[in-house]
Structure formats: structure tokens, C-alpha cells
Design a protein around this motif. Structure first.
Motif, PDB file in Angstrom:
ATOM      1  N   ALA A 184      12.003 -21.886  -1.131  1.00 55.05           N
ATOM      2  CA  ALA A 184      13.117 -21.174  -1.766  1.00 55.05           C
ATOM      3  C   ALA A 184      13.155 -19.723  -1.338  1.00 55.05           C
ATOM      4  CB  ALA A 184      12.975 -21.256  -3.276  1.00 55.05           C
ATOM      5  N   THR A 185      12.369 -19.342  -0.377  1.00 55.73           N
ATOM      6  CA  THR A 185      12.287 -17.947   0.041  1.00 55.73           C
ATOM      7  C   THR A 185      13.617 -17.471   0.610  1.00 55.73           C
ATOM      8  OG1 THR A 185      10.064 -18.489   0.678  1.00 55.73           O
ATOM      9  CG2 THR A 185      10.862 -16.342   1.362  1.00 55.73           C
ATOM     10  N   HIS A 186      13.974 -16.279   0.307  1.00 55.72           N
ATOM     11  CA  HIS A 186      15.161 -15.589   0.819  1.00 55.72           C
ATOM     12  C   HIS A 186      16.478 -16.156   0.303  1.00 55.72           C
ATOM     13  CE1 HIS A 186      12.173 -13.860   3.235  1.00 55.72           C
ATOM     14  NE2 HIS A 186      12.147 -14.791   4.162  1.00 55.72           N
ATOM     15  N   GLY A 195      13.833 -14.819 -10.358  1.00 59.26           N
ATOM     16  CA  GLY A 195      14.791 -13.772 -10.032  1.00 59.26           C
ATOM     17  C   GLY A 195      14.383 -12.983  -8.810  1.00 59.26           C
ATOM     18  N   THR A 196      15.162 -11.983  -8.517  1.00 61.19           N
ATOM     19  CA  THR A 196      14.887 -11.192  -7.328  1.00 61.19           C
ATOM     20  C   THR A 196      13.836 -10.120  -7.584  1.00 61.19           C
ATOM     21  OG1 THR A 196      16.725  -9.773  -7.925  1.00 61.19           O
ATOM     22  CG2 THR A 196      17.179 -11.541  -6.344  1.00 61.19           C
ATOM     23  N   LYS A 210      17.568  -7.605  -0.313  1.00 57.37           N
ATOM     24  CA  LYS A 210      18.503  -8.437   0.437  1.00 57.37           C
ATOM     25  C   LYS A 210      17.713  -9.625   0.974  1.00 57.37           C
ATOM     26  CE  LYS A 210      21.619  -4.837   2.109  1.00 57.37           C
ATOM     27  NZ  LYS A 210      22.110  -4.153   3.321  1.00 57.37           N
ATOM     28  N   LYS A 211      18.436 -10.483   1.647  1.00 55.78           N
ATOM     29  CA  LYS A 211      17.770 -11.666   2.191  1.00 55.78           C
ATOM     30  C   LYS A 211      16.624 -11.275   3.117  1.00 55.78           C
ATOM     31  CE  LYS A 211      18.880 -15.982   4.536  1.00 55.78           C
ATOM     32  NZ  LYS A 211      19.919 -16.751   5.226  1.00 55.78           N
ATOM     33  N   ARG A 259      -3.296   5.507  -9.323  1.00 58.24           N
ATOM     34  CA  ARG A 259      -2.820   5.444  -7.950  1.00 58.24           C
ATOM     35  C   ARG A 259      -1.507   4.665  -7.914  1.00 58.24           C
ATOM     36  NH1 ARG A 259      -6.066   1.392  -5.610  1.00 58.24           N
ATOM     37  NH2 ARG A 259      -4.238   0.129  -5.286  1.00 58.24           N
ATOM     38  N   MET A 260      -0.615   5.054  -7.015  1.00 60.64           N
ATOM     39  CA  MET A 260       0.618   4.293  -6.818  1.00 60.64           C
ATOM     40  C   MET A 260       0.768   3.973  -5.340  1.00 60.64           C
ATOM     41  SD  MET A 260       4.575   5.278  -7.618  1.00 60.64           S
ATOM     42  CE  MET A 260       4.567   4.994  -9.357  1.00 60.64           C
ATOM     43  N   ASP A 261       1.085   2.733  -5.057  1.00 61.58           N
ATOM     44  CA  ASP A 261       1.316   2.305  -3.678  1.00 61.58           C
ATOM     45  C   ASP A 261       2.728   1.731  -3.588  1.00 61.58           C
ATOM     46  OD1 ASP A 261      -1.450   2.727  -3.580  1.00 61.58           O
ATOM     47  OD2 ASP A 261      -1.857   0.608  -3.937  1.00 61.58           O
ATOM     48  N   ILE A 262       3.376   1.935  -2.453  1.00 61.34           N
ATOM     49  CA  ILE A 262       4.686   1.304  -2.254  1.00 61.34           C
ATOM     50  C   ILE A 262       4.720   0.665  -0.870  1.00 61.34           C
ATOM     51  CG2 ILE A 262       5.997   2.812  -3.799  1.00 61.34           C
ATOM     52  CD1 ILE A 262       6.932   4.310  -1.233  1.00 61.34           C
ATOM     53  N   GLY A 263       5.592  -0.298  -0.729  1.00 62.22           N
ATOM     54  CA  GLY A 263       5.717  -0.964   0.566  1.00 62.22           C
ATOM     55  C   GLY A 263       7.099  -1.548   0.743  1.00 62.22           C
ATOM     56  N   ALA A 264       7.486  -1.728   1.991  1.00 59.47           N
ATOM     57  CA  ALA A 264       8.770  -2.358   2.307  1.00 59.47           C
ATOM     58  C   ALA A 264       8.570  -3.303   3.477  1.00 59.47           C
ATOM     59  CB  ALA A 264       9.810  -1.305   2.655  1.00 59.47           C
ATOM     60  N   THR A 265       9.188  -4.474   3.373  1.00 55.36           N
ATOM     61  CA  THR A 265       9.078  -5.468   4.442  1.00 55.36           C
ATOM     62  C   THR A 265      10.477  -5.825   4.927  1.00 55.36           C
ATOM     63  OG1 THR A 265       7.131  -6.340   3.345  1.00 55.36           O
ATOM     64  CG2 THR A 265       8.096  -7.709   5.056  1.00 55.36           C
TER      65      THR A 265
END
Lengths: 316, 800
Positions: B100-102, B635-636, B680-681, B738-744
């Protein structure tokens, strides 16, 4: 140049570990009185008194001069110990004050001490004076590189929780044969200095590296509870060869055998001091920190008792 | 009485008739395309309301009344599959689920397994989807399963960056970490900053903090069940990733289509290669040769062959190694009237450690209700610390003098195990698992050796050797267990079991009977109350000196003097499902542990004069706490918020004057927030925030002079400055946050169908908070050392 900057940046990014001063947010602990008192039958009762300081405080540690020190023997009347100034230094510069009494301690005395001072929490401590140990020692040469000291210990009137320390002090001669006659510089590894307990059936060992011509000593602790009415203890002094193909003749001419009886409190204090010292050496980063034992209520230090006997024995 | 006998007989007949009207549906749940079996997928008949869950082989068995059936299969991250049919006799139905990914408009299920949650009996357990693990930002972009588990309530990390896990007040050795059912001893790479699990090779991760099913044993505090992918049975797929710190690959596919599959992945760090040019520059400047570096590598592999739908053979393999090295060689050449002399000084420091695991598993389905697994495995862990120092003097190429000293310190553990487990589902009310496990352990801790070699022009070569340790201990551990997940009523479910173990060491045998029980009461359709009790026994100890988990931490067995550890853990909690969107759970626990081991004051693994048994002391521990978890599963935007309030205490006769003290990993408050947002997808954003009470350290808060410098000499003139330590672990370091963020970003490949480029950008420690790694006093001041400032990273993956 760009590459170098990139490499430096990468190394910085991954290996940087920065050291910064940290504000201490814990409660500032109050200084405590530090008492050191070792009592022996036949000696007068005296003690050293100083104080601790907060670890972030840089003020000097000095002796506490105006404390009220009281002692009581076998539930009798409380009496004062007086401030005694024994050294040549000005009293204000001394790291500790000395309080002494005229009382000569006897075996089996139960002594209570209380100390009060306006700047520190009151402290109290109790100790029973242990008797001297009863033992004999003989030195035997087994062969060219091995000697043995046999101790015969007796339990006597020592309390069950006391400990006897046997300290064997000796002078070593090394007759190693070297072409250039460099015997005196030869170092002997005493790899097997074993204390064997025939009754308990177990052995402790110490090893040491020393230069021939030096004095050395080894010490072992035997709990009184492990001693029956009498007890033999064998200390083997064995010269392990530093270089395997060489031959050593190691001769021990005489030993000084020291026997100490220690109260349980004093033994725990000494044992924790040994551990503290060991943890301050190589590998201390990995070692757990050591709490030095104290039997001083609301304070730091030790009120211990001991008895000592020394005998010298020659080789035969 | 005469009238009762026919009634009882009629009841019996009716009961038998009723059973005769039932049939069993069985089969496997697999992923569409790859045919990867799915563990813990739920299979439910919506007409009868009866359901079950797939086992570790993806097999399910459901016995329900004959007639109309609406069978649905659901699994995390997949679209549900539903089938309607008329059940008349025993039937085999295999489900093939599509991912069900994307698919933003579809329901994206990323939550717990169905034997957990409101309906399930199991409490104190969390399954973290591997897809979610891959998107959570990590140090240097290196995805790490253990780091993600540390973000869950009840689980705490040691110090910053370290992979050591402390679950509900237990030590790092009290976690049973298994790869395909086989224990791994050291799951850390890079001194604990990364774990050995390569997320590309992993299919599922389940953490049990309590309510341990009887099939698990040998550890007190947690079980982390990690399963590897089997590999795609239809076509070849793979990925190649390059990050700032490491490169990795993963390839899977069929060897014999539909029958035999493989999955292999590997990675290596290249920090040592990056610093090499700098070292060359330094070497050239200093006129000496110097190399130093650190790297780790690991390989995961799995080979699966399906003989039929009823027989499957899998072979799992893992091997990994870490190495730190530092070598110098200083050559000096000088001339004199006697000729040319060359002196050479060498030093070689090496430290390496690693695991090896090999396992073969045969899964066999006897019939639609009985499934078995036969497993034979070998696992090994060893480390070696070595130092070599040498000098050489030559004149006119003639050797004048040479000496060489080599020191090594090493430990290793070997385990050989065999297990046979059976999964029997007689009817929908019972799911019975039972089996037997035997493990042969071999321990060889603290082996040290020193060798010296001296060569002189006028003397023959002289050598000397000193060896310490080397005592091998063989132990035998045999266990049998049985557990039943019993649906007493729709409202009441009970999981009860018993595990019996015999452990033999040094001609002494320790028996243990371990009862386990878990109860679920469904208060409402969306609210359940759970209670559990577990008794656990552990026959291994890890001797650890400091907060950081080091490879030098010593795994040692129970001996005739050191007894096994035992724990009792009772827990109670509530689970609430909010509109099928968010799952809330609140749990409280109390745990006691006995025969805990600690190093005595001042002891260290470096002091080799005593055996490890002389350096440790035995005591007890207890811990309690409350854990809250709010997890959004659909959900997203998914993720969780976790909070833990806990206490962990220890008491040893020989430590801290016999008084209780805080465990070094005792942290009162722990908050974690994990968010994944599929914007987004092709774009996913993620972030984590972590706040916890600082870890503990032993700090001397007062300083004084000790003047009894020589024994019995009160009037010794010297003085030693001594730290006064009021209590072990008395100091609480500043809070950790600590705070970490990421984007793929996913971008399809223009030419290769199904292939894509994946770009991951992440920032570790976004607001550059310098969390303390260690603290220490120096010159009347207190200092902290911090390891990780803000660390941006980038990873590129090509997936096909």
C-alpha cells in the motif's frame, strides 16, 4: 586545497568531541569533618581532625582547631581530648589538627568518640581495641631460586571479624651469571610470590618487578574467622626468569615478618584505599569509582584499631 | 442420576456434531510479486467473527463452521485482501497482498501486528514496521533498528549515540536479540553507535518488554525478534546506497523461479579511507609512516527453498566485523665512520570484534492444523585487542639488535543450538505452541598473552611468553515449553504457558520452571484491559564498566559460584483504539531481579591479575514505572508519542555500603515523538524529538586529605587528595534532548521500469544541543564531553 578542506571538514564532523565546562546543577553538599584515628593497645589515644570541601570549591583544607572532642572508655565518663600542636608549621597552615589524650589503650577497650563543631555536623564513632597477633615465622631455602617463609598463626583473643595481615619484607640477592657482569642491573620478575593457606586450601599470589639488591615486601590478609586454634601459612618466594634461557640464583638471606591484627573497620578502610589507589592508575576510565570506607557517623575517615608484632628470621 | 446420563450423552453428541460441522482453512500469507511470507498477518472471517494470525513462517490455520465465509487478510503496510466462498471441507487459501506504499488516498496501515493492540492478548510488545524504520532520521543517515527501538516507551539508550538498550530497568545483557530466531551477543558496530542490523535485509522487528510468551527465555528484560527477508521469488531486485559514512547493497531474486530464492546484503564504512590522505600528509611531514582508522563491514544472506507448499528450507547467515587500527613505523637512517646505521621503531595497535551466525531451518506443515520448525544454528562472538611494539637497529645491513613485544587480550563465545517447535491450532479458541531447545555454549573469557623476543648480534634469540586466562567453560542449556493462546470468550482471552529449563555448568545443574500468563479483558469494542506476569531466568551475564556499551564488555556464564539471574515482572495496562486511527496504551509494571552482577568498586576488565569471578559482586535490583504510548497507525501522517516515568534501583552488599542506589541507566522521565508525513506520493518527511532525564554518573562531591599514607603510620607526613563519593551513581547529568529531521525523495528511473532514485537528506541534532557523553571534575571545575553536534547527512539509493 579544496580536497584538503573537505577532508578536514569530514574529520571534524565525525570525530569532533568537544569538551565544555558544565554548570553543576546538583545540591552543593556541606563540608564534613574528616577524622583519622588508629588506636593500638599500649599507645595513647589521639586523632587527626580536618574537613572536606565541596569539589568545585578551591579553598584550602585546614585542620579544625576549636572542636570539642570527647571520648568515653567502656561506658565510663566522657573526657576531653586536647588540641596538641606537634609540628613546626604555624598551626593555621597545617592540613589537620591533632587531638590527644593521656589515656593508654588496652586490649578489648570499647572507645566512643564524639566531635562537635559549629561549622560541621556532629560526628561519632566507636571502636574496640584488638589484641596483638600471636605468630612465629621461619625462613627456609628450598632451592637456588625459591625460598619459603612459614608462619604459624594463633587465633588468641582476636574477635571473629578481625583480620590478620602478614607482611613479608626481604632483601633479594641475584647471582645471575652474565658475561659482562651486569648482574646488578638485572631485573628479576617475581612471578610466583604465592601465599598458600594449607587449611583453607587456597592461594593468593602477588608478583613484582624489582632490581636485585632492593628490598621488597608482600602482604596477605587472613580473616580471623578462617583461623582455627592455630594456623600455618606458607609464603613462597620464587624467582621467575625474566628471559627464559637465563639462569637465576635468587637468595633471600633474611626476612622481616610483620604481623598486624586489624579491626574489621580498619581492614575495610585499608581494602577500599587499595582499590581506590588501583582505580586511579591505568585503566581508571573503565573502572568503577571507589567509595572509601568510613565508620565515622555523619563524617569521613576512620576510627580503627590494630596490634603489631615484628620478628626477624635468618635463612637456614 | 439415571435421567442425567442420557442428557450428558446427548450433549456430547451435539458437541461432536457441532465439531463435525466445521472445517479448517489454512495457507500462507505472502507479498504479491516477491512471495515474501508475512509474519503476524491477521486472517479473519467476518461472518463467524473468528480469526487467527500467521506464524513466523507466514502460515495460518483457522477452523470455522462450514457455510458462507468472508475471509479477510490484513497486514501492516499492505492492502487488505478479501475473499467470499462457501466452506464445505478443509480448504487451502494462500493470500498474496499488494503493498500500500505511496497510495495516499488509500488507507496506509503501518501499525501493530494484530495479535497486539486492543484485540490481542499480548501486552508490552511493539512491532515497528521496517518501512517506517527506514525513514526515521539517524546519525550520518545510517538507518538503525536499535536506535528506533530506543525511541519507544520503556526503552532507554545508554549514553548519546550508544546502541545499548535498557528495557524497564534491566541491563544491556538482559535483552535477547535474535536474528531469524538465533541469538546475537553483540549487536553493536562502531563502539555501539550503530547496530549490526542492516535495515535493507530485515523483514520484521518485534520488541517484547514484558508478558513474555513461553517460547522466549534466557533473558530477563526483553526479546527483540528480528527476521530477515527471504528474497523475491519472481524477479531480481536490489538497491545500492551511498552515504557519508557507508555504502551498502542489497540483491534478491529467484535462483529457481518460484522455488528457490536468495537475499544478500552487505555494507562497509569508509571513514578509514577518507582520513587516509590526511595521514599521508602528516606522515610525509613527520618523516614517519602512520596508518590509522576504523571500519566495519557486515553481510546478511538468506537462501530459501520451497520443496512444496508444505516444506520449506531456509539457510540464514550473518557475518560482521569491526576493526580499529593504529600503526606507526619510524625509520631513521644516519651515517658514521662505521658505516650506515638504520634504526626502526614500530607499533601496531589493533582492536577487532565481530559476530558470525549461521542457521538452517526446515519448516514443515503436517496438516492444516499443525506446523513445525526444526532449526540448527551456530553463533559466535569474539573480540581481540592486540598491541605490538618493536625496535630494530641495523648497521651496514647487519642486524645489531631487535626486540619485539606482543600483547593480546581476547574473549570469545561459541553457541551451537538445535530447536524443534510446533504450532498447533486445534480450533479457533486455541493456538498452542510447544517445543524444545538445546544450546551448547562455550565461553573463553579474558585470555591474555605477552610474548617477548630479543635478538642481539652476540647472543642467540631469546624469547619469553606469559599467558593468563584461557580457561574454557562449557555449558549446556535445555528447555521445553508450551503455551496456549486461549479465547475463553469474546471478552476474555488468556495466554498461559510454562517453560522448563535445565542449565548445566561445572557439574552443577540449575533447574528453572518459568510460568507465564497474560489476560485480556475487552471492556468495550475499542477498549481492553490487560494483565500479565512473567518469571524469567538468565544464565549469562555481561560485565560492563561504563555507560557506553563496549565490545570489551565481558560475556560470562553462570558458574558453580555465580547463580542464574531471575526476574518477576507484573504488568497491567489499558489499550484504547480511537476511531481506528490512533491507538493509546497505558501500562504500569513492577519488576524484581536477583543475582545481578556488578564489578566491585575499582574493578575493571583491564585488571588481569584476578579472574572475572573475583572482580564481581552479586546483588539484586528492582524497577517500576508507567509507560504511555499514542500511536497513529493510518493516514499520511503516522508515528507515535511515548512517555515513560520509571525508577531502577540496585542493592549489593559490597557496593555503596550495602545501601540501595540508582542503576546507572535510571532515568525518571523519558519522552519521544516520532512523526512520518507522506507529503506527496514521492516525498516523505520525518522527524523525531527526544527528551529524557540525564543519565547517572558517580561523582565525588567532596574532596579531603587522607594522611594515613603508610599502613599503621598515623603521623605520615604526606597526604593524598581523595574524592568523597556519597553514593554510587549519585549525579544526574543534564537532561538529554535532541531533534532530528529527514526528507526522502523518490524519483522514477527514466529507462528502467520499476527502478527509482531515492534521495535522503537528514539532520541529526537539529538545534545543536551538546548532550553530555561523560562528565568529570578537573581543577575545581566540572566538565562535560559531547560527541555529536549538528550533523547533516545525505544518502543516495538506487533501487531496482
Amino acid at each position: 586545497m579544496k580536497h584538503n578542506i573537505l577532508y578536514i571538514f569530514i574529520v571534524f564532523l565525525f570525530l569532533v568531541s568537544c569538551e565544555r565546562e558544565l554548570t553543576y546543577r546538583g545540591q552543593e553538599t556541606q563540608p564534613l569533618m574528616v577524622v583519622e584515628c588508629l588506636a593500638q593497645a599500649g599507645d595513647t589515644l589521639s586523632l587527626k581532625l580536618s574537613h572536606s570541601r565541596f569539589f568545585l570549591d578551591s579553598s584550602p583544607i585546614k585542620g579544625i582547631l576549636d572542636a570539642d572532642v570527647q571520648y568515653q572508655v567502656n561506658g565510663g565518663e566522657w573526657q576531653s581530648m586536647n588540641d596538641a600542636h606537634l609540628s613546626d608549621q604555624p598551626r593555621e597552615q597545617e592540613r589537620y589538627a591533632i587531638y590527644s589524650s593521656a589515656y593508654v589503650c588496652n586490649e578489648g577497650d570499647e572507645i566512643n568518640i564524639t566531635i562537635t563543631h559549629k561549622d560541621y555536623p556532629d560526628v561519632s564513632m566507636t571502636q574496640v581495641i584488638v589484641p596483638k597477633p600471636i605468630f612465629t615465622a621461619s625462613l627456609q631455602t628450598i632451592n637456588t631460586d625459591e625460598s619459603r617463609v612459614v608462619y604459624h598463626l594463633e587465633k588468641g583473643n582476636l574477635p571473629e571479624d578481625a583480620v590478620i595481615q602478614v607482611q613479608t619484607e626481604f632483601y633479594i640477592r641475584d647471582y645471575s651469571v652474565w658475561e659482562n657482569d651486569t648482574t646488578i642491573d638485572m631485573r628479576v620478575w617475581l612471578g610466583d610470590m604465592i601465599c598458600y593457606d594449607p587449611i583453607l586450601g587456597k592461594a593468593n599470589n602477588e608478583s613484582d618487578m624489582l632490581t636485585a639488591g632492593q628490598y621488597t615486601s608482600c602482604k596477605f590478609y587472613i580473616p580471623v574467622s578462617a583461623i582455627n586454634e592455630s594456623h600455618d601459612l606458607e609464603v613462597y618466594i620464587n624467582a621467575a626468569q625474566y628471559i627464559a634461557d637465563d639462569t637465576h640464583w635468587m637468595v633471600v638471606d633474611s626476612v622481616c615478618a610483620h604481623g598486624y591484627s586489624m579491626s574489621a573497620d580498619y581492614y575495610q578502610y585499608e581494602a577500599s584505599k587499595d582499590a581506590y589507589s588501583a582505580s586511579s592508575n591505568f585503566g581508571s576510565f573503565f573502572a568503577e569509582k571507589v567509595q572509601i570506607y568510613s565508620n565515622v557517623t555523619n563524617g569521613i575517615g576512620i576510627f580503627g584499631s590494630y596490634g603489631s608484632v615484628t620478628t626477624k628470621c635468618e635463612r637456614y | 442420576m439415571k435421567h442425567r446420563i442420557p442428557i450428558i450423552f446427548l450433549c456430547f453428541c451435539a458437541y461432536s456434531f457441532a465439531w463435525a460441522q466445521k472445517a479448517t482453512i489454512s495457507g500462507y500469507v505472502r507479498e504479491l510479486g516477491s512471495q515474501e511470507t508475512q509474519i503476524g498477518a491477521a486472517v479473519l472471517d467476518s461472518i463467524s467473527g473468528l480469526g487467527c494470525v500467521t506464524n513466523v513462517s507466514g502460515f495460518y490455520s483457522l477452523t470455522i463452521p462450514v457455510g458462507e465465509v468472508a475471509l479477510a487478510c490484513r497486514y501492516v503496510g499492505f492492502q487488505p485482501a478479501v475473499t467470499h466462498f462457501q466452506l464445505t471441507c478443509d480448504t487451502v487459501i494462500n493470500f498474496y497482498l499488494s503493498t500500500a506504499t505511496h497510495q495516499l488516498n488509500e488507507i496506509t496501515v503501518v501499525g501493530n501486528q494484530s495479535n497486539l493492540g486492543v484485540e490481542g492478548t499480548q501486552m508490552s510488545a511493539i512491532a515497528v514496521p521496517v518501512n517506517q524504520i527506514k525513514t526515521i532520521p539517524a546519525i550520518a543517515g545510517e538507518t538503525d533498528i536499535v536506535k528506533v527501538l530506543q525511541l519507544l516507551p520503556g526503552v532507554q539508550g545508554g549514553t548519546e549515540g550508544a546502541a545499548g538498550m535498557y528495557v524497564r530497568g534491566g541491563g544491556p545483557d538482559e535483552n535477547l536479540i535474535t536474528l531469524d530466531g538465533v541469538p546475537l551477543y553483540n549487536v553493536n558496530h562502531m563502539m555501539g553507535f550503530f547496530s549490526v542490523f542492516n535495515a535493507d535485509a530485515i523483514k520484521s522487528v518485534t520488541l517484547y518488554k514484558g508478558d513474555f510468551p513461553a517460547r522466549f527465555g534466557s533473558r530477563l528484560s526483553s526479546v527483540i525478534d528480528v527476521r530477515q527477508n527471504e528474497g523475491n521469488a519472481e524477479s531480481y531486485h536490489g538497491s545500492v546506497s551511498v552515504g557519508l559514512l557507508s555504502a551498502k547493497f542489497n540483491v534478491e531474486g529467484p535462483i529457481w523461479k518460484g522455488k528457490t530464492t536468495f537475499n544478500i546484503s552487505g555494507r562497509r564504512t569508509y571513514y578509514d579511507l577518507l582520513v587516509q590522505p590526511i595521514l599521508w600528509a602528516i606522515s610525509a611531514q613527520e618523516n614517519m609512516h602512520m596508518t590509522m582508522g576504523y571500519y566495519f563491514w557486515d553481510v546478511n544472506a538468506k537462501l530459501t527453498h520451497r520443496f512444496s507448499d508444505k516444506d520449506k528450507l531456509t539457510a540464514s547467515f550473518y557475518m560482521g566485523d569491526d576493526k580499529i587500527y593504529f600503526r606507526t613505523k619510524d625509520v631513521n637512517e644516519y651515517s658514521s665512520s662505521e658505516g650506515t646505521s638504520v634504526s626502526t621503531e614500530k607499533m601496531n595497535l589493533g582492536w577487532r570484534w565481530g559476530n558470525l551466525l549461521a542457521a538452517v531451518n526446515w519448516g514443515h506443515q503436517f496438516n492444516s492444523k499443525l506446523y513445525s520448525n526444526l532449526n540448527v544454528a551456530y553463533t559466535q562472538y569474539n573480540y581481540r585487542l592486540s598491541l605490538g611494539i618493536g625496535d630494530k637497529e641495523e648497521q651496514n645491513k647487519q642486524l645489531l639488535y631487535e626486540d619485539q613485544i606482543d600483547m593480546t587480550y581476547r574473549s570469545h563465545i561459541n553457541d551451537l543450538s538445535a530447536s524443534y517447535t510446533l504450532d498447533y491450532v486445534p480450533n479457533p479458541k486455541h493456538d498452542v505452541q510447544f517445543g524444545a531447545i538445546y544450546t551448547w555454549h562455550q565461553f573463553k573469557p579474558e585470555v591474555g598473552s605477552v610474548t617477548m623476543k630479543i635478538t642481539d648480534e652476540s647472543e642467540p634469540t631469546q624469547t619469553a611468553e606469559l599467558n593468563t586466562g584461557g580457561c574454557i567453560t562449557h555449558t549446556h542449556e535445555a528447555s521445553i515449553y508450551a503455551e496456549d493462546n486461549w479465547s475463553i470468550h469474546r471478552v476474555l482471552k488468556l495466554n498461559y504457558g510454562l517453560r522448563a529449563t535445565l542449565y548445566n555448568v561445572e557439574n552443577k545443574t540449575y533447574p528453572s520452571i518459568e510460568p507465564r500468563v497474560g489476560l485480556r479483558v475487552l471492556l468495550r469494542k475499542d477498549l481492553s484491559m490487560k494483565m500479565s506476569y512473567s518469571y524469567m531466568t538468565q544464565y549469562l551475564h555481561l560485565l560492563s564498566n561504563s555507560n557506553i556499551t563496549l565490545p570489551t564488555d565481558l560475556w560470562v556464564p553462570v558458574t558453580s559460584h555465580i547463580k542464574p539471574m531471575h526476574s518477576h515482572q507484573a504488568a497491567m495496562g489499558f489499550c484504547y483504539d480511537v476511531l481506528g486511527q490512533v491507538e493509546l496504551s497505558l501500562e504500569g509494571y513492577y519488576k524484581t531481579m536477583d543475582n545481578q552482577l556488578e564489578y566491585k568498586d575499582g574493578a575493571s576488565f583491564l585488571s588481569m591479575s584476578n579472574s572475572w569471578e573475583d572482580k564481581v559482586t552479586v546483588g539484586k535490583g528492582w524497577s517500576y514505572g508507567v509507560e504511555f504510548l499514542a500511536q497513529r497507525k493510518v493516514g499520511t501522517v503516522t508515528g507515535w508519542i511515548g512517555y515513560t516515568w520509571s525508577r531502577a534501583m540496585r542493592q549489593f552488599d559490597e557496593i555503596n555500603g550495602g545501601k540501595p542506589f540508582h542503576a546507572k541507566y535510571d532515568r525518571e522521565h523519558d519522552v519521544s515523538v516520532v512523526v512520518n508525513w507522506q507529503v506527496k506520493k514521492n516525498i516523505e518527511l520525518s522527524g523525531t524529538f527526544l527528551f529524557s532525564t540525564g543519565s547517572r554518573a558517580t561523582l565525588g562531591t567532596q574532596v579531603y586529605y587522607e594522611t594515613i599514607g603508610q599502613e599503621y603510620d598515623l603521623w605520615y607526613s604526606g597526604a593524598n587528595e581523595i574524592e568523597y563519593i556519597p553514593e554510587r551513581n549519585n549525579y544526574v547529568m543534564p537532561a538529554y534532548h535532541r531533534m532530528d529531521i529527514g526528507a526522502t525523495f523518490h524519483r522514477p528511473h527514466k529507462k528502467m521500469v520499476g527502478a527509482e532514485h531515492i534521495f535522503n537528506v537528514s539532520v541529526y541534532n537539529l538545534y545543536n544541543h551538546l548532550n553530555p557523553f561523560i562528565v568529570y571534575p578537573r581543577y575545581n571545575k566540572l566538565y562535560k564531553v559531547s560527541l555529536f553536534p549538528i550533523m547533516p547527512s545525505f544518502t543516495y539509493t538506487f533501487k531496482f
